[in-house]
Design an enzyme around this catalytic site. Structure first.
Site, PDB file in Angstrom:
ATOM      1  N   GLU A  88       0.822  -1.201   0.000  1.00  0.00           N
ATOM      2  CA  GLU A  88       0.000   0.000   0.000  1.00  0.00           C
ATOM      3  C   GLU A  88       0.861   1.258   0.000  1.00  0.00           C
ATOM      4  O   GLU A  88       1.946   1.277   0.580  1.00  0.00           O
ATOM      5  CB  GLU A  88      -0.916  -0.002   1.231  1.00  0.00           C
ATOM      6  CG  GLU A  88      -1.708  -1.289   1.391  1.00  0.00           C
ATOM      7  CD  GLU A  88      -2.434  -1.395   2.728  1.00  0.00           C
ATOM      8  OE1 GLU A  88      -2.793  -0.339   3.297  1.00  0.00           O
ATOM      9  OE2 GLU A  88      -2.640  -2.527   3.205  1.00  0.00           O
ATOM     10  N   GLU A 135     -10.346   5.908   2.771  1.00  0.00           N
ATOM     11  CA  GLU A 135     -10.776   5.157   3.948  1.00  0.00           C
ATOM     12  C   GLU A 135     -10.747   6.076   5.161  1.00  0.00           C
ATOM     13  O   GLU A 135      -9.856   6.925   5.296  1.00  0.00           O
ATOM     14  CB  GLU A 135      -9.847   3.964   4.174  1.00  0.00           C
ATOM     15  CG  GLU A 135     -10.164   3.138   5.410  1.00  0.00           C
ATOM     16  CD  GLU A 135      -9.168   2.008   5.630  1.00  0.00           C
ATOM     17  OE1 GLU A 135      -9.333   1.269   6.620  1.00  0.00           O
ATOM     18  OE2 GLU A 135      -8.230   1.879   4.834  1.00  0.00           O
TER      19      GLU A 135
END
Length: 356
Positions: free
Chosen positions: A164, A275
């Site tokens: 990520e 998120e």
């Protein structure tokens, strides 16, 4: 225990005024790993075909380097971890790690809410996107807001592998509300492996001008100037390591292939998006914003965006997405709209919570 752990993270170095240490490349935390002890960072790999840099963009996108002070060749800049950073964590052992369920799977995500675009059902060897940078409001120390790419393989049980990168606002991790450039990895669904940035043995940094975990500047403003960062993650066909590139050609470093199980081969899903964490009790919702804090339908200059979404195929080619899907866990709070055009290629806009 905290002080002993800090000795391992904070290598001997010459600190600058922003508490960025210039650490000799072969003494960074990655080389504490048994499989890397005594080694040095690898040479740059072959870039994906279809990657057409338009000239080197400036690397001066972080607050710490605005003064012109950069780390010398042969060193890497590492943000110094302080005692108060670790004391903010939920526990000593969880410091620098994400809570579980950081990949969008269903709506029961332990307070984690997503608005993402994704592709799945094929073999992926990397991904690229330009990610719009904002400074969203985060309601409290226990919540965060981020925009990132996920390169994923394995099941959503205990063997999920992810790589990520993106930006995040995390008061718990950093002690402030600046958006910061970050990386992450895990090989067991965020349980015992992996960490943010360079807070454990894992990611090998090769760049002496970009500090992972350092604040990003400038940021975008509503109805004003827009700023994005371009990130490319791809698997080196020769050695199998996963490399991270910033901008048009600035190599940040790599995740060694031995860190992973499923990602030693390829990824089976790629996600792009935002998120947040909602820590409020059931029936209430946090005021934490995602991206700009404005609905996706407001468009450029108002809503947050991801553009020029691409993936890397088996032959190391960068190709456009052919089957991008978008979804939001709670579309009344955080929504997303996809599209495609000649300038932005595959793109989407997404929303962060507006003023409540």
């Amino acid at each position: 225990m905290i002080r002993e752990h800090l000795k391992k993270i904070n290598k001997p170095a010459s600190p600058d005024g922003d508490l960025i240490d210039c650490v000799l490349s072969h003494q960074q935390p990655a080389f504490d790993h048994p499989k890397l002890k005594g080694q040095k960072p690898l040479e740059p790999p072959e870039r994906p075909k279809g990657h057409n840099p338009t000239g080197m963009v400036t690397e001066n996108f972080q607050l710490w380097s605005m003064s012109g002070e950069l780390c010398p060749e042969g060193t890497v800049p590492i943000r110094r971890t302080k005692e108060q950073d670790m004391l903010r964590a939920s526990s000593f052992r969880r410091y620098g790690r994400k809570p579980r369920r950081h990949v969008r799977r269903d709506t029961n995500s332990n307070g984690h809410e997503h608005a993402v675009g994704y592709v799945s059902g094929d073999q992926y060897y990397g991904a690229k996107a330009s990610i719009n940078v904002w400074a969203p409001r985060v309601a409290n120390q226990y919540e965060f807001s981020l925009s990132q790419m996920w390169v994923i393989s394995g099941s959503f049980g205990n063997d999920l592998n992810t790589i990520e990168a993106g930006w995040q606002v995390s008061p718990e991790l950093y002690g402030d509300n600046y958006p910061r450039f970050f990386t992450y990895w895990t090989t067991d669904s965020y349980q015992a492996t992996g960490c943010y940035n360079l807070l454990c043995s894992g990611f090998v940094q090769t760049n002496n001008r970009i500090a992972i975990g350092a604040a990003i500047s400038p940021t975008s403003s509503y109805k004003g100037g827009q700023f994005d960062i371009s990130l490319l993650i791809w698997k080196d066909p020769k050695h199998g390591n996963w490399w991270l590139q910033f901008g048009n050609g600035v190599l940040v470093g790599y995740w060694p292939s031995f860190l992973f199980t499923h990602l030693r081969d390829h990824a089976s899903m790629v996600q792009f998006g935002g998120e947040i964490v909602n820590s409020r009790p059931s029936g209430f919702h946090t005021s934490t914003q995602m991206g700009s804090g404005h609905f996706a339908g407001e468009g450029f200059g108002k809503a947050s965006y991801f553009r020029n979404l691409q993936v890397v195929d088996w032959d190391n080619n960068l190709i456009p997405l052919s089957n991008l899907k978008v979804l939001a866990d709670h579309s009344n709070c955080y929504d997303i709209q996809g599209g495609i055009n000649r300038v932005w290629g595959n793109y989407f806009t997404m929303e962060g919570l507006e003023e409540m």
